[in-house]
Scaffold this motif. Structure first.
Motif, short mmCIF file in Angstrom:
data_model
loop_
_atom_site.label_atom_id
_atom_site.label_comp_id
_atom_site.label_asym_id
_atom_site.label_seq_id
_atom_site.Cartn_x
_atom_site.Cartn_y
_atom_site.Cartn_z
N LEU A 121 -30.97 -54.34 2.49
CA LEU A 121 -30.27 -53.57 3.52
C LEU A 121 -30.83 -53.82 4.92
CD1 LEU A 121 -29.46 -50.12 1.88
CD2 LEU A 121 -28.07 -52.18 2.04
N ARG A 122 -31.79 -54.70 5.05
CA ARG A 122 -32.23 -55.12 6.39
C ARG A 122 -31.21 -56.06 7.01
NH1 ARG A 122 -37.98 -57.39 4.88
NH2 ARG A 122 -36.66 -58.19 3.22
N LYS A 123 -30.31 -56.58 6.19
CA LYS A 123 -29.28 -57.49 6.69
C LYS A 123 -28.30 -56.72 7.58
CE LYS A 123 -29.20 -60.49 2.63
NZ LYS A 123 -29.64 -61.76 3.15
N GLY A 124 -27.82 -57.40 8.58
CA GLY A 124 -26.82 -56.84 9.47
C GLY A 124 -25.44 -57.35 9.09
N ILE A 125 -24.53 -57.31 10.04
CA ILE A 125 -23.15 -57.71 9.79
C ILE A 125 -23.06 -59.15 9.30
CG2 ILE A 125 -20.94 -58.20 10.93
CD1 ILE A 125 -21.45 -55.71 12.67
N ASP A 126 -23.70 -60.07 10.00
CA ASP A 126 -23.60 -61.48 9.63
C ASP A 126 -24.20 -61.75 8.26
OD1 ASP A 126 -22.36 -62.07 12.03
OD2 ASP A 126 -24.25 -62.53 13.05
N GLY A 127 -25.35 -61.15 7.97
CA GLY A 127 -25.99 -61.36 6.67
C GLY A 127 -25.17 -60.80 5.52
N LEU A 128 -24.60 -59.62 5.69
CA LEU A 128 -23.78 -59.03 4.63
C LEU A 128 -22.48 -59.81 4.45
CD1 LEU A 128 -24.36 -55.24 5.35
CD2 LEU A 128 -25.40 -56.63 3.55
N ALA A 129 -21.90 -60.28 5.54
CA ALA A 129 -20.69 -61.09 5.45
C ALA A 129 -20.97 -62.39 4.69
CB ALA A 129 -20.13 -61.39 6.83
N MET A 130 -22.15 -62.98 4.90
CA MET A 130 -22.52 -64.20 4.18
C MET A 130 -22.70 -63.92 2.69
SD MET A 130 -25.00 -66.18 6.87
CE MET A 130 -25.70 -67.16 5.59
N VAL A 131 -23.23 -62.76 2.33
CA VAL A 131 -23.38 -62.39 0.92
C VAL A 131 -22.01 -62.40 0.25
CG1 VAL A 131 -23.93 -60.48 -0.64
CG2 VAL A 131 -25.52 -61.08 1.19
N ILE A 132 -21.03 -61.80 0.89
CA ILE A 132 -19.67 -61.74 0.33
C ILE A 132 -19.05 -63.12 0.24
CG2 ILE A 132 -17.33 -60.87 0.71
CD1 ILE A 132 -19.34 -58.79 -0.28
N ALA A 133 -19.12 -63.87 1.32
CA ALA A 133 -18.46 -65.18 1.36
C ALA A 133 -19.10 -66.18 0.40
CB ALA A 133 -18.51 -65.73 2.78
N GLU A 134 -20.42 -66.22 0.34
CA GLU A 134 -21.11 -67.23 -0.47
C GLU A 134 -21.20 -66.86 -1.95
OE1 GLU A 134 -24.90 -67.86 1.32
OE2 GLU A 134 -24.05 -68.88 3.06
N ASN A 135 -21.39 -65.60 -2.25
CA ASN A 135 -21.63 -65.20 -3.64
C ASN A 135 -20.38 -64.78 -4.40
OD1 ASN A 135 -24.36 -65.65 -3.24
ND2 ASN A 135 -24.75 -63.53 -2.67
N TYR A 136 -19.38 -64.26 -3.70
CA TYR A 136 -18.24 -63.69 -4.40
C TYR A 136 -16.91 -64.34 -4.04
CZ TYR A 136 -21.86 -60.31 -5.23
OH TYR A 136 -23.04 -59.73 -5.58
N GLY A 137 -16.84 -65.07 -2.97
CA GLY A 137 -15.62 -65.75 -2.59
C GLY A 137 -14.47 -64.82 -2.27
N LEU A 138 -14.78 -63.60 -1.84
CA LEU A 138 -13.73 -62.64 -1.49
C LEU A 138 -13.38 -62.79 -0.01
CD1 LEU A 138 -15.17 -59.56 -3.38
CD2 LEU A 138 -13.20 -60.93 -4.05
N GLU A 139 -12.17 -62.43 0.33
CA GLU A 139 -11.69 -62.54 1.70
C GLU A 139 -12.22 -61.37 2.52
OE1 GLU A 139 -10.38 -63.78 5.01
OE2 GLU A 139 -10.00 -65.01 3.23
N LEU A 140 -12.95 -61.67 3.57
CA LEU A 140 -13.56 -60.65 4.43
C LEU A 140 -12.55 -59.96 5.34
CD1 LEU A 140 -16.74 -62.62 5.42
CD2 LEU A 140 -16.70 -60.46 4.19
N TYR A 141 -11.46 -60.64 5.64
CA TYR A 141 -10.55 -60.16 6.68
C TYR A 141 -9.25 -59.57 6.13
CZ TYR A 141 -13.76 -63.17 9.17
OH TYR A 141 -14.90 -63.75 9.64
N ASP A 142 -9.21 -59.19 4.88
CA ASP A 142 -7.95 -58.67 4.32
C ASP A 142 -7.99 -57.15 4.10
OD1 ASP A 142 -9.45 -58.40 2.03
OD2 ASP A 142 -7.99 -59.34 0.71
N ASN A 143 -8.54 -56.44 5.07
CA ASN A 143 -8.55 -54.98 5.04
C ASN A 143 -9.31 -54.44 3.83
OD1 ASN A 143 -8.01 -52.50 6.16
ND2 ASN A 143 -6.04 -52.29 5.14
N SER A 144 -10.52 -54.97 3.62
CA SER A 144 -11.36 -54.55 2.50
C SER A 144 -12.63 -53.90 3.01
CB SER A 144 -11.73 -55.75 1.63
OG SER A 144 -10.58 -56.31 1.04
N LEU A 145 -13.10 -52.92 2.26
CA LEU A 145 -14.38 -52.27 2.52
C LEU A 145 -15.35 -52.71 1.44
CD1 LEU A 145 -16.22 -50.14 3.87
CD2 LEU A 145 -15.13 -48.43 2.39
#
Length: 91
Positions: free
Chosen positions: A20-44
């Motif tokens: 949880l020390r990660k900020g916006i960019d770090g958490l976005a990278m977790v989603i993009a690299e590990n799960y392949g989910l779309e960050l910009y499709d109105n998801s929380l």
């Protein structure tokens, strides 16, 4: 900026422990690299660290990311710890 909290089309729990020390960019990278989910499709996306009394959320509002942080003073979360998946919540 007004936020409609009932608006996200998808809500995902990112299971396991997240730094949880990660900020916006770090958490976005977790989603993009590990799960392949779309960050910009109105998801929380919801993340929990090693302590289960706090979590972070990442939400794209159409103009930029919103980083949410919640700490419980009394109580804690029951968070799925033994999976490396992002699980979508349903109503």
């Amino acid at each position: 900026m007004l936020i409609n909290w009932h608006d996200p089309d998808h809500v995902y729990l990112v299971c396991g422990k997240t730094d949880l020390r990660k900020g916006i960019d770090g958490l976005a990278m977790v989603i993009a690299e590990n799960y392949g989910l779309e960050l910009y499709d109105n998801s929380l996306f919801l993340f929990c660290g090693s302590r289960n009394d706090r979590f972070k959320g990442l939400l794209w509002d159409g103009e930029g990311f919103i980083l949410l942080y919640k700490r419980f003073e009394n109580g804690h979360l029951s968070w799925p710890r033994h999976s490396s998946e992002a699980k979508e919540l349903s109503a």
